[in-house]
Design a protein around this motif. Structure first.
Motif, PDB file in Angstrom:
ATOM      1  N   LEU A  83       0.844  -1.191   0.000  1.00  0.00           N
ATOM      2  CA  LEU A  83       0.000   0.000   0.000  1.00  0.00           C
ATOM      3  C   LEU A  83       0.880   1.241   0.000  1.00  0.00           C
ATOM      4  CD1 LEU A  83      -2.513  -1.013   2.831  1.00  0.00           C
ATOM      5  CD2 LEU A  83      -2.902  -1.191   0.380  1.00  0.00           C
ATOM      6  N   ALA A  84       0.314   2.367  -0.443  1.00  0.00           N
ATOM      7  CA  ALA A  84       1.033   3.638  -0.368  1.00  0.00           C
ATOM      8  C   ALA A  84       0.015   4.739  -0.123  1.00  0.00           C
ATOM      9  CB  ALA A  84       1.806   3.905  -1.649  1.00  0.00           C
ATOM     10  N   GLY A  85       0.411   5.737   0.669  1.00  0.00           N
ATOM     11  CA  GLY A  85      -0.429   6.906   0.900  1.00  0.00           C
ATOM     12  C   GLY A  85       0.093   8.056   0.058  1.00  0.00           C
ATOM     13  N   VAL A  86      -0.825   8.773  -0.623  1.00  0.00           N
ATOM     14  CA  VAL A  86      -0.421   9.878  -1.495  1.00  0.00           C
ATOM     15  C   VAL A  86      -1.152  11.145  -1.050  1.00  0.00           C
ATOM     16  CG1 VAL A  86      -0.387  10.738  -3.875  1.00  0.00           C
ATOM     17  CG2 VAL A  86      -0.069   8.304  -3.438  1.00  0.00           C
ATOM     18  N   THR A  87      -0.429  12.267  -0.916  1.00  0.00           N
ATOM     19  CA  THR A  87      -1.080  13.548  -0.603  1.00  0.00           C
ATOM     20  C   THR A  87      -1.093  14.388  -1.873  1.00  0.00           C
ATOM     21  OG1 THR A  87       0.979  14.636   0.013  1.00  0.00           O
ATOM     22  CG2 THR A  87      -0.190  13.477   1.764  1.00  0.00           C
ATOM     23  N   ASP A  88      -2.098  15.290  -1.981  1.00  0.00           N
ATOM     24  CA  ASP A  88      -2.163  16.142  -3.172  1.00  0.00           C
ATOM     25  C   ASP A  88      -2.496  17.576  -2.781  1.00  0.00           C
ATOM     26  OD1 ASP A  88      -5.006  16.438  -2.894  1.00  0.00           O
ATOM     27  OD2 ASP A  88      -5.222  14.419  -3.727  1.00  0.00           O
ATOM     28  N   ASP A  89      -2.583  18.450  -3.806  1.00  0.00           N
ATOM     29  CA  ASP A  89      -2.780  19.873  -3.530  1.00  0.00           C
ATOM     30  C   ASP A  89      -4.254  20.215  -3.292  1.00  0.00           C
ATOM     31  OD1 ASP A  89      -3.552  19.346  -6.057  1.00  0.00           O
ATOM     32  OD2 ASP A  89      -2.547  21.062  -6.993  1.00  0.00           O
ATOM     33  N   PHE A  90      -5.152  19.223  -3.362  1.00  0.00           N
ATOM     34  CA  PHE A  90      -6.552  19.471  -3.017  1.00  0.00           C
ATOM     35  C   PHE A  90      -6.830  19.145  -1.550  1.00  0.00           C
ATOM     36  CE2 PHE A  90      -8.546  18.906  -7.540  1.00  0.00           C
ATOM     37  CZ  PHE A  90      -7.867  20.048  -7.946  1.00  0.00           C
ATOM     38  N   GLY A  91      -5.798  18.838  -0.786  1.00  0.00           N
ATOM     39  CA  GLY A  91      -5.991  18.521   0.643  1.00  0.00           C
ATOM     40  C   GLY A  91      -6.571  17.131   0.852  1.00  0.00           C
ATOM     41  N   ARG A  92      -6.318  16.216  -0.091  1.00  0.00           N
ATOM     42  CA  ARG A  92      -6.812  14.836   0.061  1.00  0.00           C
ATOM     43  C   ARG A  92      -5.636  13.905   0.361  1.00  0.00           C
ATOM     44  NH1 ARG A  92     -10.490  17.922  -0.940  1.00  0.00           N
ATOM     45  NH2 ARG A  92     -12.286  17.566  -2.299  1.00  0.00           N
ATOM     46  N   VAL A  93      -5.944  12.818   1.061  1.00  0.00           N
ATOM     47  CA  VAL A  93      -4.983  11.725   1.253  1.00  0.00           C
ATOM     48  C   VAL A  93      -5.596  10.507   0.587  1.00  0.00           C
ATOM     49  CG1 VAL A  93      -3.839  10.219   2.900  1.00  0.00           C
ATOM     50  CG2 VAL A  93      -4.062  12.644   3.404  1.00  0.00           C
ATOM     51  N   THR A  94      -4.881   9.897  -0.382  1.00  0.00           N
ATOM     52  CA  THR A  94      -5.406   8.761  -1.145  1.00  0.00           C
ATOM     53  C   THR A  94      -4.609   7.516  -0.792  1.00  0.00           C
ATOM     54  OG1 THR A  94      -5.813  10.324  -2.938  1.00  0.00           O
ATOM     55  CG2 THR A  94      -5.998   7.987  -3.480  1.00  0.00           C
ATOM     56  N   LEU A  95      -5.311   6.407  -0.606  1.00  0.00           N
ATOM     57  CA  LEU A  95      -4.660   5.133  -0.315  1.00  0.00           C
ATOM     58  C   LEU A  95      -4.627   4.316  -1.593  1.00  0.00           C
ATOM     59  CD1 LEU A  95      -3.524   3.329   1.981  1.00  0.00           C
ATOM     60  CD2 LEU A  95      -5.815   2.366   2.205  1.00  0.00           C
ATOM     61  N   LEU A  96      -3.411   3.911  -2.022  1.00  0.00           N
ATOM     62  CA  LEU A  96      -3.250   3.139  -3.262  1.00  0.00           C
ATOM     63  C   LEU A  96      -2.972   1.680  -2.949  1.00  0.00           C
ATOM     64  CD1 LEU A  96      -0.872   5.400  -5.401  1.00  0.00           C
ATOM     65  CD2 LEU A  96      -3.362   5.377  -5.418  1.00  0.00           C
ATOM     66  N   ASP A  97      -3.591   0.786  -3.753  1.00  0.00           N
ATOM     67  CA  ASP A  97      -3.223  -0.630  -3.730  1.00  0.00           C
ATOM     68  C   ASP A  97      -2.214  -0.810  -4.870  1.00  0.00           C
ATOM     69  OD1 ASP A  97      -2.979  -3.314  -4.211  1.00  0.00           O
ATOM     70  OD2 ASP A  97      -5.032  -3.766  -3.612  1.00  0.00           O
ATOM     71  N   LEU A  98      -0.939  -1.043  -4.512  1.00  0.00           N
ATOM     72  CA  LEU A  98       0.130  -1.019  -5.520  1.00  0.00           C
ATOM     73  C   LEU A  98       0.103  -2.244  -6.427  1.00  0.00           C
ATOM     74  CD1 LEU A  98       3.031   0.361  -3.312  1.00  0.00           C
ATOM     75  CD2 LEU A  98       1.556   1.620  -4.870  1.00  0.00           C
ATOM     76  N   ALA A  99      -0.373  -3.367  -5.904  1.00  0.00           N
ATOM     77  CA  ALA A  99      -0.397  -4.575  -6.739  1.00  0.00           C
ATOM     78  C   ALA A  99      -1.426  -4.416  -7.856  1.00  0.00           C
ATOM     79  CB  ALA A  99      -0.727  -5.780  -5.874  1.00  0.00           C
ATOM     80  N   ARG A 100      -2.592  -3.807  -7.544  1.00  0.00           N
ATOM     81  CA  ARG A 100      -3.655  -3.658  -8.542  1.00  0.00           C
ATOM     82  C   ARG A 100      -3.603  -2.300  -9.240  1.00  0.00           C
ATOM     83  NH1 ARG A 100      -9.162  -4.939  -5.794  1.00  0.00           N
ATOM     84  NH2 ARG A 100      -8.261  -3.930  -3.962  1.00  0.00           N
ATOM     85  N   GLY A 101      -2.841  -1.343  -8.679  1.00  0.00           N
ATOM     86  CA  GLY A 101      -2.713  -0.033  -9.306  1.00  0.00           C
ATOM     87  C   GLY A 101      -3.985   0.792  -9.226  1.00  0.00           C
TER      88      GLY A 101
END
Length: 1374
Positions: free
Chosen positions: A403-421
């Protein structure tokens, strides 16, 4: 058992770090807000996060910093502008800004409460950049594993890797030493990330290789961890060797690396190297058909690929896959570079030796050129998450790489499943968020009771989000779990998440390692605290699965009930029973029972019922399912509660056993009557009122919780008392035994109950003696009753099984009685200890006699080593009692204070041979007892007939005092005599005076303004009769306390050329001018005592110092007298030389004279000053330089003039003809003239000049009677006559010519005088006379003396006769 933030480390010197990094910079615009904004200091961050629409990207303004932050001087936002990295071992923190950096290393320090705490303190500061205009853009601290076998995974050292805007990556040690630098790409380094070896949790997990990845705007460089580890170790060793040898560092070969050119993405700002992954066969076939169409061929085994995930813009997230083996490490150009580099290095070194070194400039030019940069291998994007308006800011990879957590300029935190993309979860309202991961293993205790005990240990994954705009830290369960924790923290913190551990570890070396690393840390720049998040595993379990969550809820409910004070005992009991029976988990059940038993509001009966119910419930369960530890806890606590109840009932029982027929006091009557008066006096002195708190009172009942906390059950069912704090120990003893000692409880029943409970007799004995000694005041109030009960109790305990060994032979020492003895020996409560010793001695005697009777059946008394030890102990305790009684006598009001000293046999023995004299000398100081008075009291010890005289003296001292105080004084004197009789050797007069002298000088040294203390010390020293002891103590006093200040005073006077003022004295000598005068006077006396003692040493033999027989076992420092006898002899002329200087200094200060005292001596004399008195120095000898002698003479004449001015008391001298008596001290002292003459003989000044000057000065002052006394000693009468003739003329001239009341008769007389006399009188200047108005009778007497001392052939004899006639005429006129 919930989430917590724990502080584990604190940063020192944060202000220093900020000041260094931001030196000469203006504050950031955020701080330069409008004044009104600052005044209001409103925090708008919550509004901003609520209006989170995505259009307002510009709102970067931080809230106005609060007053508290400003006052701390380290306002927060500065840290957000820095590059910060923390080692995963938390032992190194790097803070960098632009081109500067600060390294902070771990140090352990002790805080105020005595706890050890870890701190990070600045260990290195400096500039890291070497190229023009480059700045630090990213850094990472990598701990490198130690290669030693014993280190079990500890880091050997930490490498600091720093990326620069120039494209350079440089590697440093913790001390800022550059190991390696390499230009990998000509763009700014955006981000450095590291991956280290992790032990695979499951057999199917691919083992990941270690690597360092470096992100550039359009390229990604990866360096293999193993080769990097070896290179860094080699570089560090080489640098260390070069530093040791002082040679230049050889440039290391470049690192091998792979470089990928990341295609098809507009902007990249962060990346994660996920590691090597292998596709399953289905995914491989799916990919082949999508990429190659229907006819695509599929390889037999799926290829291994490295996965890289990037974030930025267009697309928002990109997924790249590099097939292993597709790119060789870039070494083709490197090999050539290394070869040429080494060749040129060797050639340059050789040319340096051989003298050919012409190409230095060429070499420098080559060095200045930038190294060649290899091209990147293009790598196309496989797929991405497109979102045209969203730009990624950071990515944080989970520890399990899925898994990976990604932050962006809209003030969101997104959780990614790296195996499935794919994105699987999104959080809203987290602008500028910082992320971290926590992986928590299941607790070992939980494994034992979980259904999956045989499977591998489970791990829970949590995402930690820090939202700086809102100042909160949140913990979320993965993947779709709830928020399990939230903390309010500051708005300027930094969340530190490394994501790696130790480099240089592999599957072999990681076996059995115990490295503890912090996964997530929160750094607060306001307080400097580093905190870690602690999350229990069970929070990851959903409520359905988790019985534990339910149990925790029940435990919380019970805690709430226990905290509320208004609950009725019945309700508390029923609630607690239901909760304890409902809880399933044994560990939580145990925790609930412990918190219940430690609650102060729960009554004993209720606790017993609850524990009993739980115990029965456990007994009814299947024995295999029951937790044995819990069952054991229940049964042991039940047993303790029963014991508590039994003893409580026994103490409240009314029936008390009747006393046995033979009274144990019978055998002790003699001893008790012998010490009776002393005990009575001791009791009076100890029973003075004092303040104490009610809850600390020994009579307050012992709560059951305190009882349970001090008792524990051993595995064999016996009870053991845990030694807690002193107050709790006393309370427990009071609870068990005080009722018995007072006679309110049945002693035998209490002892039987305690024996049946299984408490060891030794612990009971310790508790009993503790109570007895602590409650001394109450014991002494009813001594007969309490002593009788103590005897019964002690006998009862001795008869218990396991107390006195059955095999004990009276010829050896019994450990049981030795315990009693050692307690008495250590006790400061002298009276209680003595009574306990009497009782024990009597009990031992009875026990030995009964043994002897049964064995021998004879009339002989058994001799025993045990009894001998008791005899010595009792004798010592009697001595201590008398001494302690004396020490307790309060000092008279106004005397030097300090608490009364506490003494015991132990402290007196440890105090060494002088311990007893030392404690008495402290008492003498507290009472301010005059040395003469002390001498009289000590003589009284030797001579009882001096009693009346002593009483009379004491009465004279306090004529206005009351009868009561007179009696007290006498009783104190008698006590002191009694103490001296008990310690005839330790308190022999010489020893006592020596210790008193030392005590006073030590106290003087603490406060030199108290000159009285030093005077008393010298007076006590004079009382010492042995010259050997006197000599030694004088030498020690001089070298330890006096000489330093003495030399300071001498140099100060030499510098200012006169008696210095108060301010200078305080600055240089450490005391005021009056104190300096007194100090110098004492210094003179000390040196005189030293000279007298040195002269007398030869005639008397050294004294033999001995100690009383009972006190021979003293171990400790030698007494002052012993040290004195060990001192070396002194060099008499050197002492005399110093005494001479001391007298000069004392005179200078007393009469405020102008002189440079050291200038009165030649170079030999000056060099000899302030040397060790035991050494032989080169002293001045032969005739002195006439210039020096005249200086000395001038000084002594001024001294005499000063004395005459001081003694002239206008109220007495003019009127009375006789000489009023002079004091013995101060400037008016009668010994100054004789001292002056003595100094004159030592300073080679003619004493007759001094005497003549003194006579003239006395007449000048109008002190004729004193002048006549001194005149008898003058040898050169002619010169004196001439001097006095002038003085007489001045007096007569004043009365005839200059007096205001010129009478008719005086004018007529003047007319009748011979012309020569008249002219001579008119030439006189009476203004030189200090006292011109002298009675005529005195002047007449002076003229008569003149006629006597002037020979008839003297030139001025006729003038003297004329004067005589004139004075006679004047007298008859009057």
């Amino acid at each position: 058992m919930s989430c917590s933030l724990l502080e584990f480390c604190r940063l020192q010197e944060l202000r220093t770090v900020r000041d260094y990094l931001f030196h000469n910079q203006k504050p950031a615009p955020a701080e330069e807000k409008d004044q009104t904004d600052n005044q209001l200091s409103w925090d708008t961050s919550d509004w901003e996060s609520a209006w989170d629409t995505g259009d307002n990207k510009e709102e970067e303004a931080t809230s106005a910093s609060t007053v508290e932050e400003e006052s701390a001087g380290q306002g927060g936002p500065w840290l957000q502008d820095c590059v910060v990295s923390l080692s995963p071992c938390s032992d190194l923190l790097v803070v960098a800004h632009e081109h500067k950096a600060v390294f902070l290393s771990a140090k352990w320090r002790t805080d105020d409460s005595g706890r050890e705490e870890m701190t990070l303190a600045v260990s290195w500061t400096g500039t890291l950049s070497t190229e023009e205009g480059e700045c630090v853009s990213s850094s990472v601290c990598i701990p490198l594993a130690s290669q030693k076998r014993s280190s079990t995974g500890r880091p050997d050292w930490t490498c600091v890797v720093v990326g620069f805007t120039s494209g350079y990556v440089r590697f440093y040690t913790e001390n800022g030493v550059l190991l390696l630098a390499q230009l990998l790409h000509e763009d700014p380094v955006l981000r450095l990330k590291c991956r280290t070896y992790e032990i695979p949790r499951h057999p199917g997990v691919t083992e990941q290789h270690e690597e360092l990845s470096i992100l550039y705007p359009a390229a990604l460089v990866t360096i293999d961890g193993f080769s990097l580890f070896q290179s860094l170790r080699a570089c560090r060793n080489q640098v260390a060797r070069a530093a040791a040898a002082g040679s230049d560092v050889i440039q290391p070969p470049p690192l091998a690396y792979k470089k990928w050119g990341l295609q098809d993405m507009d902007t990249i700002v962060d990346h994660s190297s996920v590691g090597i992954m292998t596709l399953c066969v289905f995914d491989q076939m799916k990919n082949a058909s999508i990429l190659g169409g229907f006819n695509a061929s599929v390889k037999g085994s799926p290829p291994a690929m490295s996965q890289y995930v990037t974030v930025g813009g267009g697309p928002y997230t990109g997924f790249y896959y590099a097939v292993e083996g597709s790119s060789q490490p870039l070494l083709s150009h490197v090999a050539l570079a290394v070869a040429s580099k080494l060749t040129s290095a060797l050639f340059n070194a050789a040319s340096g030796w051989l003298g050919w070194n012409k190409n230095k400039n060429e070499e420098e030019a080559v060095q200045k050129q930038k190294p060649k940069v290899e091209p990147a291998t293009a790598l196309g994007i496989r797929f991405g998450l497109p979102d045209s308006r969203r730009h990624g800011e950071s990515i944080c990879l989970s520890p399990c790489n899925t898994l990976a957590g990604v932050t962006d300029d809209f003030g969101r935190v997104t959780l990614l499943d790296l195996a499935r993309g794919i994105a699987i979860r999104m959080w809203k309202g987290y602008r500028d968020a910082q992320l971290g991961w926590l992986q928590v293993p299941e607790e070992r205790v939980d494994r034992e009771f979980s259904p999956s005990a045989s499977l591998p240990r489970r791990h829970a994954l949590f995402l930690v989000i820090y939202a700086p705009r809102r100042g909160i830290l949140e913990v979320w369960g993965m993947q779709q779990g709830p928020r399990v924790g939230a903390f309010t923290v500051g708005k300027h913190c930094r969340l530190m998440y490394a994501g790696y551990r130790l480099m240089g570890v592999n599957s072999v070396t990681s076996q059995g390692w115990q490295l503890h690393t912090q996964q997530v840390c929160l750094l607060d720049p306001i307080t400097g605290a580093l905190r870690t998040v602690n999350i229990p595993f069970h929070l990851a379990l959903s409520d359905k699965k988790s019985e534990r969550a339910k149990d925790m809820h029940l435990l919380k409910r019970l805690t709430t009930i226990l905290k509320s004070r208004e609950v009725e005992p019945d309700i508390l009991e029923s609630e607690a029973k239901s909760v304890l029976l409902d809880i399933k988990h044994p560990a939580i059940k145990k925790q609930a029972l412990e918190s219940l038993l430690s609650n102060k509001n729960a009554p004993v009966s209720g606790l017993t019922n609850i524990t009993c119910t739980l115990h029965d419930a456990l007994k009814q369960q299947d024995p295999e399912e029951v937790d044995t530890a819990l069952l054991q806890l229940c049964s042991s606590q039940l047993k303790l509660l029963q014991l508590y109840t039994d003893i409580q009932q026994l103490h409240s029982a009314a029936d008390v056993e009747a006393c046995s027929e033979n009274d144990p006091l019978e055998g002790m009557r003699d001893e008790l009557s012998r010490v009776g008066p002393t005990l009575q006096r001791y009791a009076q002195l100890t029973s003075r009122p004092s303040v104490s708190f009610a809850q600390d009172s020994p009579d307050s009942p012992l709560p059951v919780q305190a009882f349970l906390s001090q008792m524990e059950c051993t595995e064999d069912g016996e009870l053991k008392v845990i030694r807690g704090p002193e107050t709790e120990w006393n309370q427990l003893g009071n609870f068990l035994f005080w009722g018995c000692l007072c006679g309110k409880s049945p002693i035998q029943k209490v002892c039987d109950t305690l024996q049946q409970a299984g408490i060891s007799p030794q612990q009971l004995l310790s508790l009993l003696l503790n109570v007895w000694l602590q409650r001394e005041k109450e014991v002494l109030q009813k001594s007969e009753e309490t002593v009788r009960n103590l005897h019964i109790l002690l006998t009862a305990l001795s008869n218990m099984k396991g107390a006195v060994e059955e095999s004990w032979d009276p010829q050896s020492v019994s450990p049981w009685w030795q315990q009693v003895r050692s307690t008495c020996i250590q006790s400061h409560n002298a009276a209680a200890a003595l009574l306990a010793a009497f009782v024990a001695h009597h009990a031992v005697k009875a026990s030995i006699t009964s043994q002897a009777d049964s064995k021998l059946q004879s009339e002989w008394e058994a001799v025993s080593l045990e009894l001998e030890q008791w005899v010595v102990c009792v004798h010592q305790l009697e001595d201590v009692l008398v001494l302690q009684t004396l020490l307790l006598v309060p000092p008279p009001q106004g005397a030097g204070g300090g608490a009364a000293a506490q003494c015991s046999i132990k402290t007196l023995l440890e105090g060494g041979t002088g311990g007893i004299a030392d404690s008495v000398s402290k008492w003498v100081f507290r009472h301010n007892l005059a040395p003469e008075r002390l001498k009289e009291i000590l003589q009284r010890k030797e001579d009882k007939d001096a009693k009346d005289k002593l009483e009379q003296k004491a009465g004279d001292e306090r004529t206005n005092g009351k009868q009561q105080s007179q009696e007290d004084t006498d009783r104190t004197a008698e006590l002191l005599v009694a103490v001296c009789q008990r310690f005839p050797h330790s308190l022999s007069p010489d020893l006592l005076f020596a210790h008193c002298c030392w005590e006073y000088v030590v106290q003087w040294n603490k406060d030199p303004e108290e000159g009285r203390c030093l005077c008393c010390a010298v007076e006590h020293l004079k009382m010492v009769s042995s010259p050997h002891i006197q000599l030694g103590i004088s030498t020690m006093m001089w070298s330890t306390f006096i000489v330093k200040r003495f030399s300071a005073a001498a140099y100060l006077m030499e510098k200012v050329g006169k008696a210095p003022k108060d301010r200078l004295c305080r600055r240089d000598v450490g005391m005021g001018d009056k104190a300096v005068t007194s100090f110098l006077g004492c210094g003179v006396q000390l040196l005189q005592i030293l000279m007298e003692a040195d002269s007398a040493v030869e005639e008397v033999s050294a004294p033999e110092l001995s100690v009383e027989e009972a006190w021979c076992g003293a171990e400790g420092p030698a007494s002052i007298a012993e040290l004195a006898l060990e001192q070396r002899g002194v060099h008499y002329p050197l002492v005399q030389h110093h005494c001479l200087l001391a007298s000069l200094l004392h005179a200078t200060m007393t009469f405020s004279l102008r002189v440079k005292p050291l200038s009165l001596f030649d170079s030999k004399g000056k060099n000899a000053f302030f040397r060790d008195l035991t050494t032989i120095q080169l002293m001045p000898s032969g005739d002195m330089d006439p210039g020096l002698v005249s200086l000395r003479q001038e000084f002594l004449l001024r001294l005499l003039t000063g004395w005459v001015l001081a003694i002239d008391d206008p109220s007495s001298s003019a009127s009375s003809t006789g000489c009023p008596p002079l004091p013995s001290t101060g400037p008016k002292a009668d010994w100054w003239p004789s001292l002056c003459l003595e100094l004159g003989s030592l300073l080679q000044v003619n004493p007759d000049i001094l005497r003549r000057h003194l006579v003239c000065e006395l007449y000048n002052q109008g002190l004729d009677p004193r002048a006549e006394e001194v005149m008898l000693e003058v040898e050169d009468k002619d010169v004196l006559g001439s001097q006095l003739l002038v003085l007489t003329g001045q007096r007569l001239s004043y009365s005839l010519l200059h007096s205001q009341s010129q009478t008719q008769a005086a004018m007529e007389l003047l007319a009748r005088l011979p012309p020569t006399l008249c002219t001579w009188l008119k030439a006189m200047d009476p203004s030189e006379l200090r006292c011109p108005l002298v009675p005529l009778s005195q002047t007449s007497r002076l003229v008569s003396r003149l006629i006597e001392i002037l020979p008839e052939n003297h030139a001025q004899y006729s003038l003297a006769l004329h004067l005589l006639e004139a004075v006679d005429a004047l007298t008859t006129e009057d």
